[in-house]
Motif scaffolding. Sequence first.
Motif, short mmCIF file in Angstrom:
data_model
loop_
_atom_site.label_atom_id
_atom_site.label_comp_id
_atom_site.label_asym_id
_atom_site.label_seq_id
_atom_site.Cartn_x
_atom_site.Cartn_y
_atom_site.Cartn_z
N ARG A 160 7.43 -4.61 -10.95
CA ARG A 160 8.65 -5.21 -10.40
C ARG A 160 9.03 -4.61 -9.04
N ASP A 161 8.70 -3.33 -8.84
CA ASP A 161 9.03 -2.66 -7.58
C ASP A 161 8.00 -2.88 -6.48
N ASP A 162 6.88 -3.50 -6.83
CA ASP A 162 5.81 -3.74 -5.85
C ASP A 162 6.27 -4.80 -4.84
N PRO A 163 6.14 -4.52 -3.54
CA PRO A 163 6.52 -5.51 -2.53
C PRO A 163 5.81 -6.87 -2.69
N LEU A 216 0.82 -1.21 0.00
CA LEU A 216 0.00 0.00 0.00
C LEU A 216 0.86 1.26 0.00
N THR A 217 2.00 1.23 0.67
CA THR A 217 2.93 2.36 0.65
C THR A 217 3.46 2.57 -0.77
N HIS A 218 3.80 1.49 -1.44
CA HIS A 218 4.26 1.55 -2.84
C HIS A 218 3.17 2.13 -3.73
N HIS A 231 2.59 6.03 -6.01
CA HIS A 231 2.21 6.12 -7.43
C HIS A 231 0.73 6.48 -7.58
N ASN A 232 0.17 7.07 -6.55
CA ASN A 232 -1.27 7.37 -6.52
C ASN A 232 -1.74 8.18 -7.73
N ASP A 233 -0.89 9.09 -8.21
CA ASP A 233 -1.28 9.93 -9.35
C ASP A 233 -1.46 9.13 -10.63
#
Length: 95
Positions: free
Chosen positions: A69-72, A25-27, A31-33
Amino acid sequence: MLYVIYCLDKPNSRDLRLATRQDHLTHAKAHNDAIRLGGPLLTDDGDGMVGSLLIVDMPDKAAVEAFVRDDPYFKAGLFEAVLIRPFKQVLPIAE
């Protein structure tokens, strides 16, 4: 361009999903935008989570692949399958 990200969890991975959920969720928030819609795929009874669905607005597929790829969740090996496809929004119809 819009892209759909469809992820299915590996079987019996509830504990792994829950253990990495806050980092995921932090990740996502970072990238919320770019995220137009997102959330977990649920079991038929709606009680458990079995995957993820996101629609993102990113410049190209390479950017989407880097985001995944960067998502936990991805880094932890949660997913059995990840499908990324360009998407064209048609509905709802603007009047």
